[in-house]
Motif scaffolding. Sequence first.
Motif, PDB file in Angstrom:
ATOM      1  N   ARG A  38      53.049  67.753 -15.855  1.00 30.42           N
ATOM      2  CA  ARG A  38      53.013  68.271 -14.517  1.00 30.42           C
ATOM      3  C   ARG A  38      52.027  66.685 -14.089  1.00 30.42           C
ATOM      4  O   ARG A  38      51.291  66.399 -13.991  1.00 30.42           O
ATOM      5  CB  ARG A  38      52.282  69.443 -13.856  1.00 30.42           C
ATOM      6  CG  ARG A  38      51.695  69.523 -12.681  1.00 30.42           C
ATOM      7  CD  ARG A  38      50.614  70.897 -12.464  1.00 30.42           C
ATOM      8  NE  ARG A  38      50.645  72.600 -12.959  1.00 30.42           N
ATOM      9  CZ  ARG A  38      52.024  72.945 -12.552  1.00 30.42           C
ATOM     10  NH1 ARG A  38      52.437  72.844 -11.609  1.00 30.42           N
ATOM     11  NH2 ARG A  38      51.655  74.473 -13.424  1.00 30.42           N
ATOM     12  N   TYR A  86      55.402  78.359 -17.327  1.00 31.49           N
ATOM     13  CA  TYR A  86      54.525  77.414 -15.866  1.00 31.49           C
ATOM     14  C   TYR A  86      54.375  78.263 -15.472  1.00 31.49           C
ATOM     15  O   TYR A  86      52.725  78.152 -14.802  1.00 31.49           O
ATOM     16  CB  TYR A  86      55.205  76.075 -15.384  1.00 31.49           C
ATOM     17  CG  TYR A  86      54.859  74.809 -16.196  1.00 31.49           C
ATOM     18  CD1 TYR A  86      54.169  74.497 -16.269  1.00 31.49           C
ATOM     19  CD2 TYR A  86      55.885  73.997 -16.543  1.00 31.49           C
ATOM     20  CE1 TYR A  86      53.250  72.903 -16.907  1.00 31.49           C
ATOM     21  CE2 TYR A  86      55.648  73.031 -16.721  1.00 31.49           C
ATOM     22  CZ  TYR A  86      54.252  72.169 -17.279  1.00 31.49           C
ATOM     23  OH  TYR A  86      54.684  70.536 -17.627  1.00 31.49           O
ATOM     24  N   ARG A  89      51.391  80.716 -17.282  1.00 28.40           N
ATOM     25  CA  ARG A  89      50.433  80.051 -16.794  1.00 28.40           C
ATOM     26  C   ARG A  89      50.103  78.808 -16.035  1.00 28.40           C
ATOM     27  O   ARG A  89      50.057  77.279 -16.897  1.00 28.40           O
ATOM     28  CB  ARG A  89      49.695  79.193 -19.034  1.00 28.40           C
ATOM     29  CG  ARG A  89      50.576  80.566 -20.079  1.00 28.40           C
ATOM     30  CD  ARG A  89      49.947  79.875 -21.143  1.00 28.40           C
ATOM     31  NE  ARG A  89      48.609  79.569 -21.295  1.00 28.40           N
ATOM     32  CZ  ARG A  89      47.451  80.972 -21.610  1.00 28.40           C
ATOM     33  NH1 ARG A  89      48.040  81.741 -21.606  1.00 28.40           N
ATOM     34  NH2 ARG A  89      46.829  80.734 -22.203  1.00 28.40           N
ATOM     35  N   PRO A  90      50.050  78.890 -15.465  1.00 27.76           N
ATOM     36  CA  PRO A  90      50.521  77.966 -13.967  1.00 27.76           C
ATOM     37  C   PRO A  90      48.984  77.165 -14.134  1.00 27.76           C
ATOM     38  O   PRO A  90      48.852  76.906 -12.585  1.00 27.76           O
ATOM     39  CB  PRO A  90      49.377  78.905 -12.192  1.00 27.76           C
ATOM     40  CG  PRO A  90      49.294  80.624 -13.392  1.00 27.76           C
ATOM     41  CD  PRO A  90      49.484  80.928 -14.588  1.00 27.76           C
ATOM     42  N   GLU A  91      47.961  77.172 -14.268  1.00 23.41           N
ATOM     43  CA  GLU A  91      46.945  76.128 -14.962  1.00 23.41           C
ATOM     44  C   GLU A  91      47.219  75.495 -16.613  1.00 23.41           C
ATOM     45  O   GLU A  91      46.555  74.961 -16.168  1.00 23.41           O
ATOM     46  CB  GLU A  91      45.691  77.475 -15.411  1.00 23.41           C
ATOM     47  CG  GLU A  91      45.873  77.850 -17.305  1.00 23.41           C
ATOM     48  CD  GLU A  91      46.479  78.676 -17.440  1.00 23.41           C
ATOM     49  OE1 GLU A  91      46.599  79.193 -18.366  1.00 23.41           O
ATOM     50  OE2 GLU A  91      46.946  79.770 -16.218  1.00 23.41           O
ATOM     51  N   SER A  92      48.151  75.247 -16.328  1.00 20.55           N
ATOM     52  CA  SER A  92      49.093  74.480 -17.644  1.00 20.55           C
ATOM     53  C   SER A  92      48.704  73.197 -16.692  1.00 20.55           C
ATOM     54  O   SER A  92      49.951  73.259 -15.944  1.00 20.55           O
ATOM     55  CB  SER A  92      50.055  74.889 -18.842  1.00 20.55           C
ATOM     56  OG  SER A  92      49.159  76.059 -18.952  1.00 20.55           O
ATOM     57  N   ALA A  93      48.905  72.086 -17.672  1.00 16.73           N
ATOM     58  CA  ALA A  93      49.316  70.890 -17.028  1.00 16.73           C
ATOM     59  C   ALA A  93      50.628  69.986 -18.620  1.00 16.73           C
ATOM     60  O   ALA A  93      50.720  69.115 -17.232  1.00 16.73           O
ATOM     61  CB  ALA A  93      48.197  70.158 -16.955  1.00 16.73           C
ATOM     62  N   SER A 169      46.186  72.434 -20.812  1.00 18.61           N
ATOM     63  CA  SER A 169      45.495  72.258 -19.730  1.00 18.61           C
ATOM     64  C   SER A 169      45.619  69.740 -19.592  1.00 18.61           C
ATOM     65  O   SER A 169      45.515  70.036 -18.354  1.00 18.61           O
ATOM     66  CB  SER A 169      44.018  72.579 -19.560  1.00 18.61           C
ATOM     67  OG  SER A 169      43.581  71.716 -20.629  1.00 18.61           O
TER      68      SER A 169
END
Length: 209
Positions: A38, A86, A89-93, A169
């Motif tokens: 991201r 994504y 798990r919207p917190e994932s980068a 993350s």
Amino acid sequence: MTDQNLADSELRRQIVVLSKSLFDRGYSAGSAGNISVRVEGGFLMTPTNSSLGRLESDQLSELNERGEHVAGPKPSKEVVMHQAMYRARPESAAIVHLHSTYVTAISCLRDEDAIPPLTPYFVMRLGREVPTVPYYKPGSDAILDDIVAAGKRGPAVILANHGSIVAGSTLEEAVNASEELEASAQLAFLLEGRRARPLTESQIDELLT
């Protein structure tokens, strides 16, 4: 150069370095596997038909926040899997997709609970379990709902007869977790048919809390 440009440049360098490390140690072969990270306004992704061992930092695919190709080479056809993960798990980068040997072998043998929680590092990096989703043709949009559902259960998902997809993350965290998944799959193979002693529920709870 702005701070954002510096950050993007460092991420590109990190993608190349860590991808080559995975390739050199046999976690992917040929043009198998792909990685996305991201960035502000969207994502960087390894291009279609590219080898993780022979990437160039200025030749990565650029996607917008909707996962649409906006610049650079065409992205991997498996972008739908990344977007599903994504979403789960919207917190994932970052997300790493590999066809590593032991995980892929297990993905051809078993459905649910393919790899037991044998070590504390499995639990700390991958969670209580690693769910398996059914087989879909690579690049198929039909896999989206299954990956979203499985990804909500933990950061790693096994793809039946295919490989794995792992979120983190940071890119380094996603790579480390992918390596832990492969090591755990190898342990499961070595212990096949033996009286293995997985961690107990209380031991798992202690690690997760």
